[in-house]
Motif scaffolding. Structure first.
Motif, PDB file in Angstrom:
ATOM      1  N   PRO A  49      78.109  72.551  14.091  1.00 51.69           N
ATOM      2  CA  PRO A  49      76.807  72.884  14.391  1.00 51.69           C
ATOM      3  C   PRO A  49      76.438  73.390  15.470  1.00 51.69           C
ATOM      4  O   PRO A  49      77.090  73.356  16.704  1.00 51.69           O
ATOM      5  CB  PRO A  49      78.065  70.892  15.216  1.00 51.69           C
ATOM      6  CG  PRO A  49      79.243  71.510  15.207  1.00 51.69           C
ATOM      7  CD  PRO A  49      79.342  71.805  14.427  1.00 51.69           C
ATOM      8  N   LEU A  50      75.225  72.879  15.835  1.00 51.86           N
ATOM      9  CA  LEU A  50      74.329  73.480  17.090  1.00 51.86           C
ATOM     10  C   LEU A  50      73.768  72.673  18.264  1.00 51.86           C
ATOM     11  O   LEU A  50      73.226  71.904  17.936  1.00 51.86           O
ATOM     12  CB  LEU A  50      73.025  74.670  16.660  1.00 51.86           C
ATOM     13  CG  LEU A  50      73.003  75.212  15.138  1.00 51.86           C
ATOM     14  CD1 LEU A  50      71.843  75.692  14.986  1.00 51.86           C
ATOM     15  CD2 LEU A  50      74.216  76.594  16.006  1.00 51.86           C
ATOM     16  N   SER A  51      75.573  72.630  19.222  1.00 53.20           N
ATOM     17  CA  SER A  51      74.758  72.079  20.231  1.00 53.20           C
ATOM     18  C   SER A  51      73.032  72.813  21.268  1.00 53.20           C
ATOM     19  O   SER A  51      72.724  73.829  20.728  1.00 53.20           O
ATOM     20  CB  SER A  51      75.678  71.930  21.335  1.00 53.20           C
ATOM     21  OG  SER A  51      76.548  72.975  21.890  1.00 53.20           O
ATOM     22  N   GLY A  52      72.670  71.744  21.138  1.00 57.30           N
ATOM     23  CA  GLY A  52      71.216  72.281  23.135  1.00 57.30           C
ATOM     24  C   GLY A  52      70.009  72.708  21.733  1.00 57.30           C
ATOM     25  O   GLY A  52      69.794  73.290  22.048  1.00 57.30           O
ATOM     26  N   THR A  53      70.764  72.177  20.682  1.00 57.16           N
ATOM     27  CA  THR A  53      68.837  72.096  20.237  1.00 57.16           C
ATOM     28  C   THR A  53      68.209  71.375  20.096  1.00 57.16           C
ATOM     29  O   THR A  53      68.002  69.925  20.300  1.00 57.16           O
ATOM     30  CB  THR A  53      69.070  71.990  18.265  1.00 57.16           C
ATOM     31  OG1 THR A  53      70.030  73.143  17.929  1.00 57.16           O
ATOM     32  CG2 THR A  53      68.430  72.355  17.702  1.00 57.16           C
ATOM     33  N   THR A  54      66.988  71.942  20.598  1.00 55.47           N
ATOM     34  CA  THR A  54      65.285  71.286  20.694  1.00 55.47           C
ATOM     35  C   THR A  54      64.683  69.909  19.675  1.00 55.47           C
ATOM     36  O   THR A  54      64.985  70.745  19.161  1.00 55.47           O
ATOM     37  CB  THR A  54      64.543  71.401  21.697  1.00 55.47           C
ATOM     38  OG1 THR A  54      64.974  72.104  23.137  1.00 55.47           O
ATOM     39  CG2 THR A  54      63.760  71.165  21.947  1.00 55.47           C
ATOM     40  N   ILE A  55      64.651  69.398  19.643  1.00 55.92           N
ATOM     41  CA  ILE A  55      64.139  68.090  18.505  1.00 55.92           C
ATOM     42  C   ILE A  55      63.310  67.700  19.688  1.00 55.92           C
ATOM     43  O   ILE A  55      62.935  67.409  20.024  1.00 55.92           O
ATOM     44  CB  ILE A  55      64.846  67.048  17.930  1.00 55.92           C
ATOM     45  CG1 ILE A  55      66.607  67.547  17.754  1.00 55.92           C
ATOM     46  CG2 ILE A  55      64.693  66.576  16.734  1.00 55.92           C
ATOM     47  CD1 ILE A  55      66.548  68.835  16.884  1.00 55.92           C
TER      48      ILE A  55
END
Length: 644
Positions: A446-452
């Motif tokens: 999982p990639l935390s801190g990804t901007t959606i």
């Protein structure tokens, strides 16, 4: 709207030099604390008229008028409080003064008081402050929603208070009134010195000569009001004073709270009356409303966990007739003021009364789509002619015909029921909840801190969110139009998905992001990054097996995607056989792997291979150790190591 506030006694309400005045105020305070507002009001007013006053007395006197919807008198008293004792007047009294002024049509002064309310309020999270600071042109919004229907006469009002209409079976209507109780002795409530309320029924709204009769089996000596009938007509929910053994029961402060009761129809009569399990002697629960499918019960309460003086809540009604724990409808609906009298229409529109959302004065009727709660959805003032500068409340509607109550001028009694014929329905925002998880395409981590980001069709950014520690996100979109959902993260290639306009049902959109440069993983096994199955060989063989060919094709695809990627194929054997032979065999396996990839178009200068024999076993199956064939096969493998 006098009876409405005596029905909802939830409010946290906040001497003179002469002994007589002190004793009078003591008596008034005692009545006030028991919510006997009318008795307290008479005493406070006499003391005030004689020229004696202090801040606390003016607060209480103003509240006795305000909570009985006597806004002219309330405004006069709050004016005296703020002009004489501004330092002792909390922010809430500026809000109430502003509401009273709006009811009197003094919009300019009301705006000034709201500005002072916002300045004095200590809570930056107060929804009323936030709405004021946003400087929304709420009057223009109200006018835009106005004129969508017309008022009709309701022929069954009386000179008393009539309100809380509820649809009954066969075009009948149930409502609440303090008209004739049917008793020789008329019981009066000290909140406003009016008679107690009962439930009444009009047999047919479409038949001339219909009569108003009491609802048999549910009325008591005390208050019954605000009802909701199940679709099959066999279950009735209604509000009643807290009764224990047919006597009013009070809390530790001597206040008689409100509770919701349920009655079942047995042999054509209401029976088996029971209070609902989430009632409590220490707070009020009132004003039931059912969802169209009858599976959810909405209500108003001042129970712990709410936001304001009264909040809207809901519970799930299980198939066995039991209830879930109450759920607050959230900050989109509830403010620090009063939200009450819910109703849910057949098209899942929630209507409710509030003086916390911007309105014309007093309580106004507001509406929102229930499926958007608690995450989003615009709350709309339904506009005129339903709303006025006075109190407007208990709105219900079926198809294009609705009913509500108001204490506006021109009625027969303190509160009157009005019929409303809707020509044009409100238009609602379509809010859709999008959730999902963002992961690394190769590692599946999982990639935390990804901007959606939500990007509209004109390429404007509408909103954004950040994934949490588990790579999860939640975001809302306008489902009346198309939207791009875009995921971006440093060192990863952005990814996006286009969402067509939809019906607003929640959707899951997951993203698998690819690193911008796979070379960032120098020394890593590409097979692990690509989540490939291990490349195995048969015992004493170095030919490429069909199952291995499938996995190598995935490595080839990665090398085609990343032209600068270079790979070293490391091959291994198990421990069986001489060391020198195993080293030769592993080298042949490495060469076979490389040659296969060259035959598929990968340049030889991007590949090399090396055999390690049995020197890098991954388990304990060393020389002389008894192992199964499956355990030995784990060591007969190839790896693909990213090279510089």
């Amino acid at each position: 709207m006098k009876p409405i506030y005596r029905l909802f006694t939830f409010f946290l309400l906040s001497g003179t030099t002469l002994i007589a005045q002190e004793r009078a105020l003591d008596r008034a305070d005692s009545q006030y604390e028991r919510y006997s507002f009318k008795l307290a009001q008479d005493i406070y007013q006499k003391v005030f008229d004689r020229g004696y006053m202090d801040a606390e007395m003016l607060k209480k006197l103003g509240n006795t008028y305000y909570f009985n919807a006597e806004y002219t008198q309330a405004a006069q008293v709050y004016d005296s409080l703020i002009s004489r004792f501004s330092g002792d007047a909390e922010a809430e009294y500026y809000f109430r003064f502003a509401q009273a002024l709006k009811s009197l049509g003094e919009e300019g002064r009301a705006s000034d008081m709201m500005a002072e309310f916002a300045r004095k309020s200590r809570s930056l999270t107060d929804a009323r402050v936030q709405k004021y600071e946003a400087r929304e042109d709420y009057l223009a919004s109200i006018e835009a929603n106005s004129g969508r229907g017309s008022l009709d006469t309701f022929y069954f009002n009386s000179s008393y208070s009539d309100f809380a209409p509820a649809f009954g079976p066969d075009s009948s209507l149930i409502f609440s009134s303090d008209r004739d109780t049917g008793n020789l002795a008329r019981y009066r409530h000290t909140w406003n010195a009016r008679d107690f309320l009962d439930l009444y029924r009009v047999d047919s709204l479409t038949r001339k000569g219909s009569t108003v009769t009491k609802v048999d089996g549910v009325n008591s000596r005390y208050h019954e009001s605000t009802s909701a009938l199940s679709a099959d007509g066999n279950t009735l929910y209604f509000t009643r004073n807290n009764l224990v053994e047919n006597k009013r029961a009070s809390d530790n402060e001597g206040v008689v709270r409100l509770k919701i009761y349920r009655a079942l129809k047995v042999d054509g009569a209401w029976a088996s009356i029971e209070e609902l399990p989430f009632n409590d002697d220490s707070y009020s629960v009132a004003h039931p409303a059912l969802s169209p499918d009858g599976k959810v019960l909405y209500f108003a309460s001042d129970m712990t966990g709410g936001r304001g003086q009264s909040d809207l809540w809901r519970v799930q009604i299980r198939e066995d007739g039991t209830f879930s724990s109450p759920e607050n409808l959230g900050p989109k609906i509830n403010t620090e003021a009063r939200e009450t009298f819910p109703f849910v229409s057949a098209d899942n529109v929630l209507y409710f009364a509030s003086d916390g959302h911007p309105g014309l004065g007093g309580l106004d009727i507001f509406a929102t789509k229930i499926e958007y709660l608690p995450y989003g959805g615009k709350v709309q003032n339904v506009g005129r002619p339903v709303n006025s500068e006075m109190d407007d409340f208990t709105f219900i509607i079926s198809d294009s015909l609705g009913y509500f109550a108001s204490n506006r001028p021109g009625g027969m009694g303190d509160d009157d029921i009005y019929a409303f014929r809707q020509q044009q329905a409100l238009e609602f925002d379509c809010i859709q909840k999008i959730t999902g998880t963002v992961r690394d395409r190769f590692s599946n981590e999982p990639l935390s801190g990804t901007t959606i980001r939500v990007i509209d069709e004109e390429n404007n950014e509408v909103s954004s969110s950040i994934t949490n520690a588990d790579g999860e996100y939640e975001i809302l979109v306008d489902c009346n139009r198309g939207n791009f959902i875009r995921a971006t993260r440093d060192q990863y290639i952005p990814s996006e998905e286009f969402l067509e306009p939809s019906d607003g049902k929640p959707r899951i959109v997951d993203f698998y992001l690819e690193p911008e440069n796979v070379l960032a993983g120098l020394g890593d096994d590409l097979a692990k990054l690509l989540q490939l199955s291990t490349i195995y060989f048969d015992f004493d063989r170095y030919n490429i097996r069909p199952d291995a060919e499938i996995e190598i094709q995935k490595v080839i695809a990665a090398m085609e995607k990343y032209p600068s990627l270079k790979i070293k194929a490391n091959s291994h054997t198990d421990s069986r056989g001489p060391d020198a032979y195993n080293l030769w065999l592993s080298q042949k396996r490495a060469e076979a792997t490389v040659n296969y990839m060259i035959s598929k178009g990968i340049s030889a200068d991007r590949l090399n291979g090396e055999g390690f024999g049995e020197t890098r076993l991954i388990n304990a199956c060393d020389d002389g150790v008894s192992c199964t064939e499956a355990e030995h096969q784990l060591n007969r493998r190839s790896e693909f190591i990213i090279q510089d």
